[in-house]
Enzyme design. Structure first.
Site, PDB file in Angstrom:
ATOM      1  N   ASP A 101       0.867  -1.176   0.000  1.00 44.35           N
ATOM      2  CA  ASP A 101       0.000   0.000   0.000  1.00 44.35           C
ATOM      3  C   ASP A 101       0.907   1.230   0.000  1.00 44.35           C
ATOM      4  OD1 ASP A 101      -1.689   2.104   0.418  1.00 44.35           O
ATOM      5  OD2 ASP A 101      -2.732   1.209   2.132  1.00 44.35           O
ATOM      6  N   ASN A 128       3.426   4.906 -11.616  1.00 40.56           N
ATOM      7  CA  ASN A 128       2.126   4.996 -12.291  1.00 40.56           C
ATOM      8  C   ASN A 128       0.929   4.907 -11.346  1.00 40.56           C
ATOM      9  OD1 ASN A 128       0.211   4.381 -14.731  1.00 40.56           O
ATOM     10  ND2 ASN A 128       0.035   2.610 -13.361  1.00 40.56           N
ATOM     11  N   TYR A 131      -7.028  15.600  -6.671  1.00 38.35           N
ATOM     12  CA  TYR A 131      -6.415  14.859  -7.785  1.00 38.35           C
ATOM     13  C   TYR A 131      -5.667  15.800  -8.727  1.00 38.35           C
ATOM     14  CZ  TYR A 131      -6.067  11.716 -11.823  1.00 38.35           C
ATOM     15  OH  TYR A 131      -5.604  10.953 -12.861  1.00 38.35           O
ATOM     16  N   LYS A 146      -1.634  15.868  -9.571  1.00 40.47           N
ATOM     17  CA  LYS A 146      -1.097  15.677 -10.923  1.00 40.47           C
ATOM     18  C   LYS A 146      -0.299  16.900 -11.380  1.00 40.47           C
ATOM     19  CE  LYS A 146      -2.420  11.501 -11.360  1.00 40.47           C
ATOM     20  NZ  LYS A 146      -1.490  10.389 -11.589  1.00 40.47           N
TER      21      LYS A 146
END
Ligand SMILES: NC(=O)C1=CN([C@@H]2O[C@H](COP(=O)(O)OP(=O)(O)OC[C@H]3O[C@@H](n4cnc5c(N)ncnc54)[C@H](OP(=O)(O)O)[C@@H]3O)[C@@H](O)[C@H]2O)C=CC1
Ligand SMILES: CC(=O)[C@H](N)C(=O)O
Length: 268
Positions: free
Chosen positions: A55, A80, A145, A149
């Site tokens: 994890d 990734n 998110y 990114k």
């Protein structure tokens, strides 16, 4: 090494690297999926495959993985693994949002910095970071998110430039819409019905990313929609971009399919 190898783009990256003859180290939480993929890759491509069910939000487990990587001859790191929370920030468990930052940002940073010294000492190696077009502008309804990114898009392109003149390379893979489980995890599976998003397959994205790394490209933005997203995210003023997002993609990022109303505040 591929993180997020149990699904989607990571599985596709692992298959393509195995097809090129690389031995693999596969990382994700779902041990059963990693084991099944490892068996498939060993049988199909006759490569060595190790799995590490880790994890990446767990600092202790991540530290152990980073220590292992620092001592191994890692040729290619595909950083990734990632996931997205969708919907209003206020509706999310803060602990889960913190895990999103740990997986999407801290883990990528830690694993990249763990493998880099060995790669530089060997003057050979490649790091492929899966960022996103979502990192090119703030993303209401996926605020955490988009911000994670943005970190990755910035970090990987800066590292690409720093590595100029060495035998080590770093490439940003910044996809747009890709047909994967990411949207199930985010609670917005219905978004995949919208064909105008011209969904790419995980394999198309993995192929483009690995070709870009092989060519030592700074970034790879695969597909027409992703290129349009990246261009508009970079160049449109926010006063034009946000209303356009409100009319197109933001309603699709609301779990349960509820259309966000102007009274929702952040969208008004
Ligand atoms: N799909 C898309 O449209 C786009 C995706 N991306 C990015 O591509 C990357 C791959 O996502 P994608 O293939 O689409 O989605 P998937 O949901 O199919 O795959 C996500 C992968 O990340 C792994 N992962 C998630 N959380 C953890 C964790 N805590 N620890 C270890 N591994 C974890 C999952 O494994 P497990 O659950 O077994 O732990 C899985 O293997 C992500 O970084 C995503 O942000 C970027 C742009 C667009
Ligand atoms: C929806 C998108 O296209 C985005 N690039 C993402 O990261 O999910």
């Amino acid at each position: 090494m591929v993180t997020g190898a149990s699904s989607g783009i990571g599985t596709a990256l692992a298959r393509r690297l195995a097809g090129q003859g690389y031995d693999l180290l596969l990382v994700a939480r779902r041990a059963d999926r990693l084991a099944a993929l490892a068996t498939e890759l060993r049988e199909t491509y006759r490569v060595g495959v190790d799995v590490r069910p880790v994890d990446l939000a767990d600092r202790t487990a991540r530290d152990a993985l980073a220590t292992e990587l620092a001592g191994r001859d890692i040729a290619v790191l595909c950083a990734n693994a990632g996931f997205s929370s969708c919907g209003h920030l206020r509706d999310h468990d803060p602990a889960q949002l913190a895990r999103e930052v740990e997986v999407n940002v801290v883990a990528v940073h830690q694993l990249a910095t763990a493998v880099l010294p060995g790669m530089l000492a060997r003057d050979r190696g490649g790091i492929l970071v899966t960022g996103s077009t979502a990192g090119e502008q703030p993303v209401p309804m996926a605020a955490t998110y988009g911000a994670t990114k943005a970190f990755l898009n910035s970090f990987s392109q800066a590292l690409h430039e720093e590595l100029r003149g060495t035998g080590v390379r770093c490439t940003l893979l910044a996809p747009g819409p890709v047909r994967t489980e990411l949207y199930d995890v985010a609670g917005v599976p219905g978004i995949r019905k919208h064909r105008w998003l011209r969904w790419l397959t995980p394999d198309q994205v993995a192929a483009a990313g690995l070709a870009g790394l092989a060519a030592n490209r700074r970034e790879v933005v695969p597909g027409v929609v992703a290129k349009a997203q990246a261009w508009s995210g970079r160049h449109l003023p926010r006063w034009l971009l946000f209303p356009a997002m409100r009319r197109s993609v933001l309603p699709l990022l609301v779990p349960g399919g509820r259309r966000p109303e102007p009274r929702d505040g952040v969208l008004s």
